[in-house]
Design an enzyme around this catalytic site. Sequence first.
Site, PDB file in Angstrom:
ATOM      1  N   ASP A 174       1.169  -1.388   0.474  1.00  0.00           N
ATOM      2  CA  ASP A 174       0.452  -0.339   0.094  1.00  0.00           C
ATOM      3  C   ASP A 174       0.748   1.546  -0.464  1.00  0.00           C
ATOM      4  O   ASP A 174       0.760   2.158  -0.993  1.00  0.00           O
ATOM      5  CB  ASP A 174      -0.721  -0.017   1.315  1.00  0.00           C
ATOM      6  CG  ASP A 174      -1.804  -0.996   1.233  1.00  0.00           C
ATOM      7  OD1 ASP A 174      -2.739  -0.647   0.198  1.00  0.00           O
ATOM      8  OD2 ASP A 174      -2.252  -2.283   1.777  1.00  0.00           O
ATOM      9  N   SER A 175       1.570   1.123   0.881  1.00  0.00           N
ATOM     10  CA  SER A 175       2.705   2.373   0.854  1.00  0.00           C
ATOM     11  C   SER A 175       3.602   2.718  -0.835  1.00  0.00           C
ATOM     12  O   SER A 175       3.483   3.769  -0.881  1.00  0.00           O
ATOM     13  CB  SER A 175       3.820   2.537   2.025  1.00  0.00           C
ATOM     14  OG  SER A 175       3.089   2.276   3.298  1.00  0.00           O
TER      15      SER A 175
END
Length: 402
Positions: A174-175
């Site tokens: 996600d990051s």
Amino acid sequence: MTHIPNSGALAGIRVIEMGSFIAGPFCGQLLADLGADVVKIEPPDSGDVMRQWGAVQLDGKSLWWPVIARNKRSLTLDLRTGRGQEIARALLLEADILVENFRPGTLEKWGLGPDDLWATNPGLIVARVSGFGQTGPYSRDVGFGAIAEAMGGLRALAGFPDRPPPRAGLSIGDSLAGTFAALGTVAALEARRRTGKGQVVDVGITDAVLAVQESVLSEYGATGSLRQRTGTRLPGIAPSNLYPTRDGQWVIIGGNGDAIFKRLAEAMGRPDLAADPRYATHRARGAHQEELDDLVAAWTQTLPLDELLPLLKRAAVPAGPLNDAAGIVEDPHFRERGAVVEVESEEYGRLTMQGVTPRLSETPGAVRWAGPSLGGHTREVLSERLGLSPAEIDQLQDDGVI
């Protein structure tokens, strides 16, 4: 909330953030850190799910929220209603960027797709983050970071070969997606400066995971070789590993260059190792990695960490402790650089969190405030951006739109 001066590189850039969880909001966090005015749209009553996430909480409140929502203004708005969509469209009329991470097709269903928005704001940049991207056979599938990490090959390389591959301990997929979305958005801003036109920034979490696969795909394509899980070791690169200390801690040492290894051997009191044919060259050390690791580990176990690290530093051997959060927040280097900061919050009190990356010398970013209360800026934004009166805002609240 007290006004905090903003001199960041993106000051004056207006961002509307829609969506929830991590990937899209992390893109918004990065833009806000660098000075953009990010208005986060949240569902009335419930808000972003990140307000509840996190295994460790403070008085029932998420400690993830004040980080991922920092520097943002919270506006509650029900995007599933016609009036909510109308307000969103009005807010986007003069926005520079829309960040969203709904399942592909959701914005179009609401009449908020890029083509609809470009009809009135042709310079709008639409950053779209999703599990698998806006196109392709999987594009309409629900996708989370963990799924993308597995499908994109990241999970297969984590851990030891005789055990199931673990997660990294962080939502790294996600990051990564949020980071690439922010990079693409800044690139699109530069393109707009030249052309006047906005565009779509399309990032699938799987794309972001694939982007950091180094030479894994090339190795397979050229030779059929599949990179394997190798635990703490970097295959063929030695010594480069975690080693135990006398006081039960761990040190990571990167002594794989020829000159560095010579200095490490001298620090170990074993200068003969650098002349030994088994360890004298990079390839030789890689071929004898296991026995060399054993030699280094036998030495590190004779010293406590607080003696070992200064010794390695004097010898100019790359080394560092295996830090947890306690080690990080106490490290003076991180404090001096602003990599760890303290932020005052009305809801949480004084909070410790990571600072802004990257560091810009002339227009630095800053953590101006922690994640806001739900709808804490609704009246402010609707009045400031759309000129709505208090009575009109009250009516929207009565109707459940905000």
